[in-house]
Design a protein around this motif. Structure first.
Motif, PDB file in Angstrom:
ATOM      1  N   HIS A   6      43.787  86.808   1.047  1.00 40.66           N
ATOM      2  CA  HIS A   6      43.384  87.394  -0.132  1.00 40.66           C
ATOM      3  C   HIS A   6      44.781  88.262  -0.261  1.00 40.66           C
ATOM      4  O   HIS A   6      45.434  88.363  -1.359  1.00 40.66           O
ATOM      5  N   GLY A   7      44.918  89.055   0.700  1.00 39.88           N
ATOM      6  CA  GLY A   7      46.005  89.962   0.748  1.00 39.88           C
ATOM      7  C   GLY A   7      47.205  89.389   0.522  1.00 39.88           C
ATOM      8  O   GLY A   7      48.338  89.769  -0.302  1.00 39.88           O
ATOM      9  N   SER A   8      47.712  88.289   0.989  1.00 37.39           N
ATOM     10  CA  SER A   8      48.829  87.452   0.989  1.00 37.39           C
ATOM     11  C   SER A   8      49.070  86.798  -0.419  1.00 37.39           C
ATOM     12  O   SER A   8      50.070  87.013  -1.144  1.00 37.39           O
ATOM     13  N   ASP A   9      47.909  86.491  -1.055  1.00 37.62           N
ATOM     14  CA  ASP A   9      47.856  85.909  -2.478  1.00 37.62           C
ATOM     15  C   ASP A   9      48.228  87.175  -3.313  1.00 37.62           C
ATOM     16  O   ASP A   9      49.083  87.011  -4.337  1.00 37.62           O
ATOM     17  N   LEU A  10      47.708  88.327  -3.178  1.00 41.11           N
ATOM     18  CA  LEU A  10      48.028  89.553  -4.025  1.00 41.11           C
ATOM     19  C   LEU A  10      49.484  89.779  -4.070  1.00 41.11           C
ATOM     20  O   LEU A  10      50.280  90.279  -4.811  1.00 41.11           O
ATOM     21  N   ILE A  11      49.972  89.680  -2.846  1.00 42.08           N
ATOM     22  CA  ILE A  11      51.743  90.084  -2.245  1.00 42.08           C
ATOM     23  C   ILE A  11      52.466  89.161  -3.401  1.00 42.08           C
ATOM     24  O   ILE A  11      53.401  89.497  -3.810  1.00 42.08           O
ATOM     25  N   HIS A  12      52.042  87.948  -3.119  1.00 38.79           N
ATOM     26  CA  HIS A  12      52.772  86.777  -4.073  1.00 38.79           C
ATOM     27  C   HIS A  12      52.748  87.219  -5.679  1.00 38.79           C
ATOM     28  O   HIS A  12      53.566  87.144  -6.538  1.00 38.79           O
ATOM     29  N   VAL A  13      51.601  87.491  -6.144  1.00 41.91           N
ATOM     30  CA  VAL A  13      51.485  87.813  -7.518  1.00 41.91           C
ATOM     31  C   VAL A  13      52.286  88.975  -8.039  1.00 41.91           C
ATOM     32  O   VAL A  13      52.914  89.197  -8.697  1.00 41.91           O
ATOM     33  N   VAL A  14      52.201  89.921  -6.858  1.00 34.70           N
ATOM     34  CA  VAL A  14      53.079  91.284  -7.301  1.00 34.70           C
ATOM     35  C   VAL A  14      54.274  91.059  -6.999  1.00 34.70           C
ATOM     36  O   VAL A  14      55.314  91.456  -7.964  1.00 34.70           O
ATOM     37  N   VAL A  15      54.994  90.093  -6.405  1.00 33.46           N
ATOM     38  CA  VAL A  15      56.367  89.678  -6.073  1.00 33.46           C
ATOM     39  C   VAL A  15      56.843  88.899  -7.644  1.00 33.46           C
ATOM     40  O   VAL A  15      57.897  89.299  -7.765  1.00 33.46           O
ATOM     41  N   LEU A  16      55.984  87.899  -7.982  1.00 38.37           N
ATOM     42  CA  LEU A  16      56.317  87.426  -9.044  1.00 38.37           C
ATOM     43  C   LEU A  16      56.487  88.361 -10.570  1.00 38.37           C
ATOM     44  O   LEU A  16      57.303  88.324 -10.766  1.00 38.37           O
ATOM     45  N   LEU A  17      55.590  88.948 -10.432  1.00 43.23           N
ATOM     46  CA  LEU A  17      55.463  90.201 -11.522  1.00 43.23           C
ATOM     47  C   LEU A  17      56.851  91.084 -11.427  1.00 43.23           C
ATOM     48  O   LEU A  17      57.441  91.438 -12.554  1.00 43.23           O
ATOM     49  N   GLY A  18      57.056  91.472 -10.232  1.00 42.57           N
ATOM     50  CA  GLY A  18      58.154  92.409 -10.010  1.00 42.57           C
ATOM     51  C   GLY A  18      59.442  91.668 -10.109  1.00 42.57           C
ATOM     52  O   GLY A  18      60.250  92.602 -10.795  1.00 42.57           O
ATOM     53  N   ALA A  19      59.599  90.451  -9.751  1.00 43.17           N
ATOM     54  CA  ALA A  19      60.910  89.871  -9.992  1.00 43.17           C
ATOM     55  C   ALA A  19      61.318  89.783 -11.430  1.00 43.17           C
ATOM     56  O   ALA A  19      62.181  89.924 -12.016  1.00 43.17           O
ATOM     57  N   ALA A  20      60.053  89.531 -12.173  1.00 38.67           N
ATOM     58  CA  ALA A  20      60.132  89.283 -13.766  1.00 38.67           C
ATOM     59  C   ALA A  20      60.544  90.619 -14.525  1.00 38.67           C
ATOM     60  O   ALA A  20      61.405  90.752 -15.260  1.00 38.67           O
ATOM     61  N   VAL A  21      60.097  91.514 -13.934  1.00 38.98           N
ATOM     62  CA  VAL A  21      59.891  92.694 -14.548  1.00 38.98           C
ATOM     63  C   VAL A  21      61.310  93.475 -14.228  1.00 38.98           C
ATOM     64  O   VAL A  21      61.696  94.219 -15.170  1.00 38.98           O
ATOM     65  N   VAL A  22      61.861  93.121 -12.953  1.00 35.57           N
ATOM     66  CA  VAL A  22      63.254  93.578 -12.836  1.00 35.57           C
ATOM     67  C   VAL A  22      64.408  92.892 -13.325  1.00 35.57           C
ATOM     68  O   VAL A  22      65.417  93.058 -13.696  1.00 35.57           O
ATOM     69  N   ALA A  23      64.051  91.610 -13.215  1.00 33.19           N
ATOM     70  CA  ALA A  23      65.306  90.593 -13.672  1.00 33.19           C
ATOM     71  C   ALA A  23      65.438  90.536 -15.100  1.00 33.19           C
ATOM     72  O   ALA A  23      66.681  90.491 -15.684  1.00 33.19           O
ATOM     73  N   PHE A  27      69.115  91.144 -17.353  1.00 37.32           N
ATOM     74  CA  PHE A  27      69.822  89.912 -17.906  1.00 37.32           C
ATOM     75  C   PHE A  27      69.817  90.094 -19.414  1.00 37.32           C
ATOM     76  O   PHE A  27      70.951  89.581 -20.132  1.00 37.32           O
ATOM     77  N   LYS A  28      68.785  90.632 -20.135  1.00 36.17           N
ATOM     78  CA  LYS A  28      69.031  90.635 -21.503  1.00 36.17           C
ATOM     79  C   LYS A  28      70.015  91.704 -22.009  1.00 36.17           C
ATOM     80  O   LYS A  28      70.556  91.621 -22.998  1.00 36.17           O
ATOM     81  N   ARG A  29      70.039  92.788 -21.002  1.00 32.56           N
ATOM     82  CA  ARG A  29      70.978  94.018 -21.372  1.00 32.56           C
ATOM     83  C   ARG A  29      72.309  93.347 -21.237  1.00 32.56           C
ATOM     84  O   ARG A  29      73.150  93.611 -21.896  1.00 32.56           O
ATOM     85  N   GLY A  37      67.506  84.873 -16.678  1.00 29.26           N
ATOM     86  CA  GLY A  37      67.061  85.905 -15.687  1.00 29.26           C
ATOM     87  C   GLY A  37      65.873  85.393 -14.941  1.00 29.26           C
ATOM     88  O   GLY A  37      65.941  85.778 -13.863  1.00 29.26           O
ATOM     89  N   TYR A  38      64.888  84.483 -15.494  1.00 26.16           N
ATOM     90  CA  TYR A  38      63.741  83.931 -14.929  1.00 26.16           C
ATOM     91  C   TYR A  38      64.327  83.117 -13.730  1.00 26.16           C
ATOM     92  O   TYR A  38      63.720  83.181 -12.578  1.00 26.16           O
ATOM     93  N   LEU A  39      65.400  81.851 -13.918  1.00 24.59           N
ATOM     94  CA  LEU A  39      65.797  81.296 -12.936  1.00 24.59           C
ATOM     95  C   LEU A  39      66.400  82.072 -11.933  1.00 24.59           C
ATOM     96  O   LEU A  39      66.154  81.612 -10.751  1.00 24.59           O
ATOM     97  N   ALA A  40      67.322  83.160 -12.232  1.00 24.69           N
ATOM     98  CA  ALA A  40      67.958  83.685 -11.251  1.00 24.69           C
ATOM     99  C   ALA A  40      66.886  84.378 -10.261  1.00 24.69           C
ATOM    100  O   ALA A  40      67.049  84.613  -9.004  1.00 24.69           O
ATOM    101  N   ALA A  41      66.051  85.079 -10.997  1.00 24.50           N
ATOM    102  CA  ALA A  41      64.774  85.817 -10.109  1.00 24.50           C
ATOM    103  C   ALA A  41      64.044  84.778  -8.926  1.00 24.50           C
ATOM    104  O   ALA A  41      63.576  85.089  -7.873  1.00 24.50           O
ATOM    105  N   GLY A  42      63.831  83.742  -9.683  1.00 25.49           N
ATOM    106  CA  GLY A  42      63.139  82.472  -8.947  1.00 25.49           C
ATOM    107  C   GLY A  42      63.719  81.974  -7.674  1.00 25.49           C
ATOM    108  O   GLY A  42      63.270  81.804  -6.504  1.00 25.49           O
ATOM    109  N   LEU A  43      65.328  81.933  -7.901  1.00 25.18           N
ATOM    110  CA  LEU A  43      65.956  81.478  -6.757  1.00 25.18           C
ATOM    111  C   LEU A  43      66.268  82.672  -5.628  1.00 25.18           C
ATOM    112  O   LEU A  43      66.153  82.225  -4.438  1.00 25.18           O
TER     113      LEU A  43
END
Length: 591
Positions: A6-23, A27-29, A37-43
């Protein structure tokens, strides 16, 4: 034992959200758009970047629901009558583009060394543009509802429909193993038709009564659950029929587009749609296999360059052949230049049927992902390829050597009404306007309007300001109106100057400029509206007129105070609806 998982799943969720929030803000700026931005963050966070995820396919399977919901929202905006009006674009323009680009790309694939069947499937996968990327870019540019945007939507719809016959063709091209092959294909086609029929029947006759029952239950969360059920149920039914899930969601949206619950459904789906669509782009970025790219980078780059160029040429040529402008054709080619998410479905089917080797499928999938990532950059490059066009001057005369007792600057809705009283008394009016479309339209109603910017001294001279007894500035631009008023007062002081004001602050600025008359564009209509409201509430006509006259007097008194003391000086003259304001510490009312 389950706690670490469960902790690992939560880490994955946090990473996905963090990548989007940062990237995305970065990229829009930078003006690169959210998709890139999404594609680069995913890579970066994927298995071929930092390795925070090992199975991007699992994310893509979930995130595909974002595309599904996106198509459902688009369907809600497409009433059947509107969709029927686009039938020529869908089955004419869309089909023409699929056939032309399919032929060109198949030829290109054969020239790249692939056999006929492999080249055809590779080409058709690239023909199917990315609905998710194109619609996201159109939405960000505000072009979804414009005619040019509607033509692109029509093409995307036909391409989505094309996945059905293409999968059937893949089945026919597959090496035959045993008997009954043709029967299974016809069974798939019959199942697909049956799935569409079920979605249409349910959507046409059952969904509205269902939502009416749920709305009467007064449970908001149940309505949200029902909205999700409709989207996912239609998508699942289409998938069972061997069709596109996104197509099923779109069809469900169209069937509900004339429902009284349309806006509620859109509001309920929107948050899920945005999050899952972003997750889809993250998953696509993660799926770019850098090992395959590194090993066959020359081959992949060659395929990307050739396929994108050939497809762009095909899209542009067809657009121009069907009388689209150069700018629209270039824009359409840039937006549709990539392969799309349905290419993965087609390539997987081809690999499973034995048409592709696994290595070929990986190379072609990498080429499609790279084309998707390059699309936002290609669209950005259009800023340099398409110069900003000035207004078309066809059928438009420039203001020059005009004369008239009245010069009217701006011939929009306000200026048109103003002109009627003057023309009724026989005054000669010279009219100038900067909107060339409005100038041409005015001719159909018996007006001669000239092109000219009333905030330029040379244009005012050419338009006859020197001989005009009155100059009327009726433009819908505060700064331009102030600038024009200052020029008139400085260079044509003999003329009476009357200016349309957009709001109270604008009126105060105009008074400071020294205009002879100004009026807020909504003032008189609002006064008449208020008087009508009083009569509707039972006041006699005379009493209502007296009340309005008193309001007018107080407004004029308030305006005089504001001219001297600023916008807040006349607050005491306003009728407010705070009947019993709470007392302050000093005991006085709060105002």
């Amino acid at each position: 034992m389950t706690e670490p998982a469960h902790g690992s799943d939560l880490i994955h969720v946090v990473v996905l959200l963090g990548a989007a929030v940062v990237a995305i803000p970065i990229f829009k700026r930078l003006g690169l758009g959210s998709v890139l931005g999404y594609l680069a963050a995913g890579l970066v966070i994927g298995p071929f970047g930092l390795g925070l995820f090992s199975d991007p396919e699992a994310i893509l399977h979930v995130a595909e629901l974002g595309v599904v919901m996106f198509l459902f929202v688009i369907g809600l905006e497409m009433q059947p009558s509107r969709l029927w009006s686009l039938r020529r674009e869908i089955f004419g323009l869309g089909l023409g583009q699929v056939l032309l680009c399919g032929a060109l790309l198949t030829t290109a694939g054969m020239l790249l060394g692939y056999g006929g069947a492999v080249a055809f499937v590779a080409a058709m996968g690239f023909v199917l543009s990315s609905t998710a990327i194109v619609m996201q870019i159109l939405e960000e540019r505000g072009e979804t509802s414009k005619p040019s945007g509607q033509r692109i939507v029509s093409i995307l719809l036909l391409e989505d429909l094309s996945i059905v016959p293409l999968l059937a063709i893949v089945a026919f091209l597959a090496p035959v193993h045993g008997e009954g092959h043709g029967g299974s294909v016809w069974l798939k086609i019959a199942t697909a038709i049956g799935s569409v029929a079920v979605v249409v029947v349910v959507g046409r006759w059952l969904l509205n009564p269902l939502f009416r029952i749920l709305a009467n239950a007064k449970a908001r969360e149940v309505l949200t659950a029902a909205a999700l059920l409709v989207v996912l149920g239609a998508a699942l039914l289409m998938q069972w029929g061997g069709l596109s899930m996104a197509m099923g969601a779109f069809l469900a949206g169209v069937l509900l587009s004339e429902s009284t619950f349309r806006h509620q459904l859109e509001a309920d789906i929107e948050p899920f749609r945005g999050l899952l669509l972003g997750l889809f782009f993250l998953g696509v970025g993660m799926s770019l296999d850098l090992a395959v790219v590194a090993h066959d980078w020359q081959r992949i780059l060659l395929i990307v360059a050739v396929f994108m160029l050939v497809k762009a040429v095909g899209v542009y040529a067809l657009a121009r052949a069907l009388k689209s402008s150069h700018a629209e054709a270039l824009t359409r080619a840039a937006l549709l230049i990539q392969g799309g998410e349905f290419a993965f479905v087609l390539y997987a089917a081809a690999a499973g049927a034995g048409i592709f080797e696994a290595h070929v499928s990986a190379i072609l999938s990498a080429a499609v992902i790279l084309s998707m990532a390059l699309t936002p950059l290609v669209v950005m490059a259009l800023r340099w390829l398409i110069p900003k066009r000035g207004p078309s001057m066809d059928g438009v005369d420039i203001a020059e050597d005009l004369s008239g007792s009245v010069l009217l600057v701006g011939f929009g809705r306000f200026g048109q009404i103003v002109s009627q009283s003057l023309l009724a008394r026989g005054f000669a009016i010279s009219i100038i306007e900067t909107d060339t479309t409005a100038i041409r339209d005015a001719k159909d109603f018996g007006f001669k309007v000239y092109y000219g910017d009333g905030s330029r001294p040379d244009v005012l001279h050419a338009a006859g300001a020197e001989t005009a007894r009155a100059i009327l500035i009726c433009i819908n631009d505060k700064a331009a109106a102030i600038r024009a008023a200052e020029i008139v007062k400085a260079e044509f002081p003999h003329a009476r100057l009357l200016v349309r004001s957009l709001d109270r602050e604008h009126s105060l600025e105009l008074v400071a400029t020294g205009v002879d008359f100004q009026i807020r564009e909504t003032f008189e209509s609002a006064m008449a509206f208020g008087e009508a409201a009083l009569r509707a509430l039972g006041l006699e006509e005379i009493e209502a007129a007296e009340v309005v006259a008193e309001v007018r007097r107080r407004d004029a008194q308030r305006f005089d105070l504001e001219v001297v003391g600023g916008i807040y000086a006349g607050r005491s003259m306003i009728h407010g609806n705070l009947a019993a304001a709470a007392p302050t510490e000093s005991g006085g009312p709060v105002t």
